[in-house]
Design a protein around this motif. Structure first.
Motif, mmCIF file in Angstrom:
data_model
loop_
_atom_site.group_PDB
_atom_site.id
_atom_site.type_symbol
_atom_site.label_atom_id
_atom_site.label_comp_id
_atom_site.label_asym_id
_atom_site.label_seq_id
_atom_site.Cartn_x
_atom_site.Cartn_y
_atom_site.Cartn_z
ATOM 1 N N MET A 107 0.828 -1.204 0.000
ATOM 2 C CA MET A 107 0.000 0.000 0.000
ATOM 3 C C MET A 107 0.868 1.261 0.000
ATOM 4 S SD MET A 107 -3.083 1.017 2.625
ATOM 5 C CE MET A 107 -3.919 -0.525 2.219
ATOM 6 N N GLN A 108 1.943 1.255 0.803
ATOM 7 C CA GLN A 108 2.839 2.412 0.841
ATOM 8 C C GLN A 108 3.561 2.607 -0.494
ATOM 9 O OE1 GLN A 108 4.971 1.068 4.472
ATOM 10 N NE2 GLN A 108 4.810 3.203 5.130
ATOM 11 N N ALA A 109 4.083 1.491 -1.044
ATOM 12 C CA ALA A 109 4.793 1.586 -2.318
ATOM 13 C C ALA A 109 3.865 2.064 -3.426
ATOM 14 C CB ALA A 109 5.403 0.230 -2.678
ATOM 15 N N ASP A 110 2.641 1.543 -3.459
ATOM 16 C CA ASP A 110 1.675 1.955 -4.489
ATOM 17 C C ASP A 110 1.322 3.433 -4.355
ATOM 18 O OD1 ASP A 110 1.664 -0.566 -5.525
ATOM 19 O OD2 ASP A 110 -0.260 -1.169 -4.653
ATOM 20 N N LEU A 111 1.188 3.920 -3.114
ATOM 21 C CA LEU A 111 0.886 5.341 -2.894
ATOM 22 C C LEU A 111 1.979 6.220 -3.500
ATOM 23 C CD1 LEU A 111 -0.508 7.807 -1.581
ATOM 24 C CD2 LEU A 111 0.772 7.268 0.520
ATOM 25 N N ALA A 112 3.235 5.886 -3.206
ATOM 26 C CA ALA A 112 4.353 6.677 -3.731
ATOM 27 C C ALA A 112 4.379 6.645 -5.257
ATOM 28 C CB ALA A 112 5.671 6.169 -3.162
ATOM 29 N N LYS A 113 4.111 5.495 -5.846
ATOM 30 C CA LYS A 113 4.175 5.361 -7.297
ATOM 31 C C LYS A 113 3.023 6.101 -7.989
ATOM 32 C CE LYS A 113 6.629 0.954 -7.011
ATOM 33 N NZ LYS A 113 6.563 -0.507 -7.217
ATOM 34 N N VAL A 114 1.821 6.030 -7.410
ATOM 35 C CA VAL A 114 0.675 6.743 -7.993
ATOM 36 C C VAL A 114 0.904 8.250 -7.901
ATOM 37 C CG1 VAL A 114 -1.774 7.248 -7.714
ATOM 38 C CG2 VAL A 114 -0.981 4.893 -7.597
ATOM 39 N N ALA A 115 1.393 8.706 -6.746
ATOM 40 C CA ALA A 115 1.679 10.132 -6.577
ATOM 41 C C ALA A 115 2.781 10.578 -7.531
ATOM 42 C CB ALA A 115 2.084 10.415 -5.133
ATOM 43 N N SER A 116 3.771 9.708 -7.743
ATOM 44 C CA SER A 116 4.856 10.019 -8.677
ATOM 45 C C SER A 116 4.319 10.185 -10.093
ATOM 46 C CB SER A 116 5.903 8.905 -8.642
ATOM 47 O OG SER A 116 6.782 9.002 -9.739
ATOM 48 N N THR A 117 3.418 9.293 -10.497
ATOM 49 C CA THR A 117 2.823 9.390 -11.835
ATOM 50 C C THR A 117 2.079 10.707 -12.001
ATOM 51 O OG1 THR A 117 2.597 6.983 -11.990
ATOM 52 C CG2 THR A 117 1.208 8.309 -13.446
ATOM 53 N N TRP A 118 1.319 11.096 -10.966
ATOM 54 C CA TRP A 118 0.580 12.362 -11.037
ATOM 55 C C TRP A 118 1.548 13.535 -11.155
ATOM 56 C CZ3 TRP A 118 0.163 17.009 -8.569
ATOM 57 C CH2 TRP A 118 -0.952 17.791 -8.885
ATOM 58 N N LEU A 119 2.619 13.513 -10.380
ATOM 59 C CA LEU A 119 3.602 14.596 -10.431
ATOM 60 C C LEU A 119 4.252 14.689 -11.812
ATOM 61 C CD1 LEU A 119 5.376 14.186 -6.967
ATOM 62 C CD2 LEU A 119 4.004 16.145 -7.709
ATOM 63 N N SER A 120 4.582 13.538 -12.394
ATOM 64 C CA SER A 120 5.241 13.552 -13.709
ATOM 65 C C SER A 120 4.322 14.090 -14.793
ATOM 66 C CB SER A 120 5.716 12.136 -14.071
ATOM 67 O OG SER A 120 4.625 11.260 -14.265
ATOM 68 N N GLU A 121 3.014 13.962 -14.591
ATOM 69 C CA GLU A 121 2.039 14.480 -15.568
ATOM 70 C C GLU A 121 1.685 15.939 -15.307
ATOM 71 O OE1 GLU A 121 -1.135 11.742 -15.042
ATOM 72 O OE2 GLU A 121 -0.199 10.140 -16.251
ATOM 73 N N ASN A 122 2.188 16.483 -14.209
ATOM 74 C CA ASN A 122 1.853 17.873 -13.850
ATOM 75 C C ASN A 122 3.093 18.649 -13.429
ATOM 76 O OD1 ASN A 122 -1.378 18.030 -13.635
ATOM 77 N ND2 ASN A 122 -0.701 16.020 -12.886
ATOM 78 N N LEU A 123 4.172 18.470 -14.176
ATOM 79 C CA LEU A 123 5.429 19.123 -13.827
ATOM 80 C C LEU A 123 5.373 20.644 -13.968
ATOM 81 C CD1 LEU A 123 8.223 16.771 -15.244
ATOM 82 C CD2 LEU A 123 7.679 17.271 -12.856
ATOM 83 N N ASP A 124 4.411 21.133 -14.743
ATOM 84 C CA ASP A 124 4.308 22.571 -14.931
ATOM 85 C C ASP A 124 3.653 23.261 -13.735
ATOM 86 O OD1 ASP A 124 1.982 21.191 -15.535
ATOM 87 O OD2 ASP A 124 1.218 22.783 -16.837
ATOM 88 N N ARG A 125 3.144 22.484 -12.787
ATOM 89 C CA ARG A 125 2.498 23.036 -11.605
ATOM 90 C C ARG A 125 3.480 23.108 -10.450
ATOM 91 N NH1 ARG A 125 -3.511 20.494 -11.022
ATOM 92 N NH2 ARG A 125 -3.210 21.553 -9.027
ATOM 93 N N GLN A 126 3.293 24.103 -9.583
ATOM 94 C CA GLN A 126 4.082 24.213 -8.367
ATOM 95 C C GLN A 126 3.319 23.484 -7.259
ATOM 96 O OE1 GLN A 126 7.144 25.636 -8.142
ATOM 97 N NE2 GLN A 126 7.051 25.978 -10.358
ATOM 98 N N THR A 127 3.638 22.223 -7.063
ATOM 99 C CA THR A 127 2.888 21.385 -6.134
ATOM 100 C C THR A 127 3.598 21.286 -4.790
ATOM 101 O OG1 THR A 127 2.135 20.043 -8.003
ATOM 102 C CG2 THR A 127 1.810 19.130 -5.806
ATOM 103 N N THR A 128 2.857 21.510 -3.704
ATOM 104 C CA THR A 128 3.411 21.373 -2.361
ATOM 105 C C THR A 128 3.051 19.997 -1.793
ATOM 106 O OG1 THR A 128 1.453 22.246 -1.245
ATOM 107 C CG2 THR A 128 3.104 23.842 -1.990
ATOM 108 N N VAL A 129 3.754 19.624 -0.732
ATOM 109 C CA VAL A 129 3.467 18.352 -0.069
ATOM 110 C C VAL A 129 2.051 18.359 0.491
ATOM 111 C CG1 VAL A 129 4.143 16.799 1.804
ATOM 112 C CG2 VAL A 129 5.898 17.987 0.496
ATOM 113 N N ALA A 130 1.633 19.513 1.026
ATOM 114 C CA ALA A 130 0.286 19.622 1.596
ATOM 115 C C ALA A 130 -0.773 19.371 0.520
ATOM 116 C CB ALA A 130 0.092 21.003 2.220
ATOM 117 N N GLU A 131 -0.579 19.961 -0.659
ATOM 118 C CA GLU A 131 -1.540 19.770 -1.754
ATOM 119 C C GLU A 131 -1.562 18.308 -2.210
ATOM 120 O OE1 GLU A 131 -1.173 24.234 -3.750
ATOM 121 O OE2 GLU A 131 0.072 22.571 -4.472
ATOM 122 N N LEU A 132 -0.411 17.713 -2.265
ATOM 123 C CA LEU A 132 -0.327 16.331 -2.729
ATOM 124 C C LEU A 132 -0.977 15.377 -1.718
ATOM 125 C CD1 LEU A 132 0.886 14.952 -5.242
ATOM 126 C CD2 LEU A 132 2.931 14.455 -3.896
#
Length: 324
Positions: free
Chosen positions: A215-240
């Motif tokens: 569950m932890q590994a999947d969370l990190a990987k799903v969040a990573s995929t979202w970040l890679s698709e939204n690199l033009d955004r300034q994303t904070t840890v709180a938002e994520l």
């Protein structure tokens, strides 16, 4: 008793005698490509049933190995980057200096690299084919691969040693093996490694401490995929963390476990990896690519790129630019 020892040695020498007739060392090169980058694995057959693989990876994952079932032991040493090791109840990750021992029934499988960057060596032993004992090569060296795999891994499928000076010593010499004597050098170093591992206590296994739940590994990987698709955004840890409905601490721990770095550092890594793909798949000027990722100064971009990718933008394009 003396006759029994001679008989055992004769049987062992008969099994591994063909290793004395190997041709000159020309590795088999396995190349992999996808939209995340490239990888090469150079495979050397050292003994019957024992091969040494040198990894140079700049992508997220690939499938490697031969088809069919059997009994295999893989020893991996990480020199740079990060490699995922699948466990029955989750995943563990080895980082620079770490060594892992895994046992598996299939040689063919997926190899994953969370940072899309990895350099290391593996020794794969087919314990059904490899000599039962390798003592015929050096007197008084009692090395039995199958017994070693069973002793270290036991009921688990993975054994990990965190960075240790004696392991680093063995592998540092493997990475710099002299070209004119690789054949013999690999044999000696593999025997040395197996002999040393034979004295390691199974209780020193760090796999559990380095593991994450699925569950932890999947969370990190799903969040990573979202970040890679939204690199033009300034994303904070709180938002994520809000987006994935978990606490910031839980998110940061999952990221650190899989990628070895906090979320903010990982975003920088993603940007440099995306810049690397632009370098090898387009003819866009380096300064223009730097600008696309928020750098108005080519020198600062080159420094940030080198820190993460290990090469300057110009060097990276020159080495990997044939992938268009």
């Amino acid at each position: 008793m003396e006759q029994r020892k001679k008989d055992e040695k004769n049987i062992c020498c008969a099994l591994c005698g063909e290793s004395k007739n190997f041709p000159e060392y020309e590795p088999e090169i396995h190349s992999f490509r996808n939209d995340r980058g490239d990888a090469d694995v150079a495979s050397y057959k050292v003994f019957p049933g024992i091969e040494l693989n040198v990894y140079s990876v700049h992508m997220d994952s690939f499938f490697f190995g031969t088809e069919g079932q059997g009994n295999f032991m893989e020893i991996h040493h990480c020199r740079e980057g990060r490699m995922e090791q699948g466990r029955e109840n989750g995943s563990a990750y080895i980082m620079p200096g770490d060594l892992s021992v895994t046992v598996k029934r299939q040689r063919y499988g997926e190899y994953s690299f969370p940072l899309c960057h990895y350099h290391g060596i593996s020794i794969c032993i087919d314990t059904d084919v490899a000599p039962e004992c390798l003592s015929c090569f050096l007197e008084d060296v009692n090395v039995r691969p199958r017994e070693l795999a069973e002793r270290l891994c036991g009921k688990e499928n993975c054994f990990i040693i965190r960075s240790q000076a004696y392991i680093e010593h063995i592998f540092s010499e493997l990475y710099s093996a002299p070209e004119n004597c690789k054949k013999g050098y690999f044999k000696v170093k593999i025997l040395e490694l197996l002999l040393v591992l034979g004295s390691v206590s199974p209780e020193k296994n760090s796999a559990s401490a380095l593991s994450l739940s699925k569950m932890q590994a999947d969370l990190a990987k799903v969040a990573s995929t979202w970040l890679s698709e939204n690199l033009d955004r300034q994303t904070t840890v709180a938002e994520l963390s809000d987006r994935f409905h978990v606490s910031q601490t839980h998110l940061q721990n999952a990221f650190k476990g899989v990628y070895g770095v906090p979320v903010s550092s990982y975003i920088r890594i993603l940007k440099m990896q995306s810049a690397a793909l632009r370098l090898i798949h387009t003819d866009t000027a380096i300064l223009e690519i730097a600008s696309e990722f928020g750098y108005s100064n080519a020198g600062k971009f080159a420094s940030a790129f080198h820190k993460i990718m290990g090469e300057t933008p110009g060097e990276y394009r020159k080495v990997h630019g044939g992938l268009k």
